[in-house]
Scaffold this motif. Structure first.
Motif, PDB file in Angstrom:
ATOM      1  N   GLU A 130     -48.819 -64.182  12.114  1.00  8.90           N
ATOM      2  CA  GLU A 130     -47.807 -65.014  12.728  1.00  8.90           C
ATOM      3  C   GLU A 130     -48.624 -66.030  13.076  1.00  8.90           C
ATOM      4  N   ILE A 131     -49.307 -66.371  13.868  1.00 15.02           N
ATOM      5  CA  ILE A 131     -50.004 -67.567  13.439  1.00 15.02           C
ATOM      6  C   ILE A 131     -49.389 -68.017  11.851  1.00 15.02           C
ATOM      7  N   VAL A 132     -50.117 -67.835  11.253  1.00 17.08           N
ATOM      8  CA  VAL A 132     -50.328 -67.942   9.312  1.00 17.08           C
ATOM      9  C   VAL A 132     -49.326 -68.344   9.434  1.00 17.08           C
ATOM     10  N   ALA A 133     -48.156 -67.725   9.633  1.00 17.68           N
ATOM     11  CA  ALA A 133     -46.689 -67.377   9.135  1.00 17.68           C
ATOM     12  C   ALA A 133     -46.133 -69.089   9.749  1.00 17.68           C
ATOM     13  N   SER A 134     -45.953 -68.230  10.163  1.00 23.52           N
ATOM     14  CA  SER A 134     -45.155 -69.517  11.486  1.00 23.52           C
ATOM     15  C   SER A 134     -45.839 -71.359  10.798  1.00 23.52           C
ATOM     16  N   HIS A 135     -46.949 -71.267  10.826  1.00 21.97           N
ATOM     17  CA  HIS A 135     -48.004 -72.775  10.076  1.00 21.97           C
ATOM     18  C   HIS A 135     -47.474 -72.748   9.332  1.00 21.97           C
ATOM     19  N   HIS A 136     -47.468 -71.958   8.404  1.00 22.18           N
ATOM     20  CA  HIS A 136     -46.353 -71.490   6.980  1.00 22.18           C
ATOM     21  C   HIS A 136     -45.028 -72.134   6.824  1.00 22.18           C
ATOM     22  N   ASN A 137     -44.721 -71.640   7.881  1.00 18.05           N
ATOM     23  CA  ASN A 137     -43.132 -71.900   8.180  1.00 18.05           C
ATOM     24  C   ASN A 137     -43.006 -73.655   8.811  1.00 18.05           C
ATOM     25  N   ASP A 138     -43.542 -73.827   9.357  1.00 21.13           N
ATOM     26  CA  ASP A 138     -43.584 -75.415  10.111  1.00 21.13           C
ATOM     27  C   ASP A 138     -43.782 -76.349   8.634  1.00 21.13           C
ATOM     28  N   ALA A 139     -44.826 -75.914   8.019  1.00 15.59           N
ATOM     29  CA  ALA A 139     -45.076 -77.493   7.053  1.00 15.59           C
ATOM     30  C   ALA A 139     -43.962 -76.818   6.039  1.00 15.59           C
ATOM     31  N   GLU A 140     -43.128 -76.109   5.794  1.00 13.64           N
ATOM     32  CA  GLU A 140     -42.030 -75.442   4.507  1.00 13.64           C
ATOM     33  C   GLU A 140     -40.889 -76.235   5.330  1.00 13.64           C
TER      34      GLU A 140
END
Length: 173
Positions: A130-140
């Motif tokens: 979930e942390i990785v996904a949220s950072h990926h979504n933040d970068a996008e």
């Protein structure tokens, strides 16, 4: 000088503690039944389901003391009867005594509190995925905002954004 008493506390053991033959005990004592009935009635089946669920919540049948099991059985009895009253009310089979219903409910709650029913907080801590996904979504999201601001600047300058976007796409490998 030490005082030593020759009096010992008696060790109380059940009469059947050394027996291996299950037939020498009642079905309740040897663990084959929860109640002294054949278990085929709807009431007995529901009672057994509820007892099993409460035992599982407390770590399994083998982890319970006889006192805890007795309390669970009493709570299950009250729960089955409350469900029967609720069914009568839902089917429109007349009114039920709400005072008695509340008293039975409170008795069941107290029994369950005695064996350890409690509110369990839900774990809200995110896992690694979930942390990785949220950072990926933040970068996008940051990339999308940067692109939008670039387009907004071009529009303010009066540039044709479609022509610019096509030239940008040609420049990228």
């Amino acid at each position: 000088m030490t005082f030593e008493s020759s009096h010992r506390e008696p060790q109380i053991e059940p009469r059947w503690s050394g027996r291996k033959d299950k037939r020498a005990r009642t079905p309740i004592a040897n663990g084959t039944r929860l109640i002294m009935a054949d278990g085929r009635s709807l009431w007995a089946k529901r009672f057994t389901e509820i007892c099993s669920a409460h035992c599982a919540d407390l770590g399994g049948f083998d982890n319970l003391s006889q006192a805890e099991l007795a309390i669970i059985k009493r709570a299950a009895t009250l729960q089955v009867e409350l469900e029967a009253l609720e069914t009568r009310l839902a089917n429109g089979e007349g009114k039920i005594d709400l005072v008695a219903f509340a008293q039975i409910s409170n008795g069941m709650r107290r029994l369950l509190e005695t064996v350890g029913i409690r509110r369990r907080p839900r774990d809200c801590t995110p896992n690694l995925a979930e942390i990785v996904a949220s950072h990926h979504n933040d970068a996008e999201m940051i990339d999308a905002r940067a692109e939008q601001s670039r387009v907004d600047e071009m529009v303010e300058q009066g540039c044709d954004t479609r022509a610019e976007e096509s030239s940008v796409e040609e420049d990228t490998p």
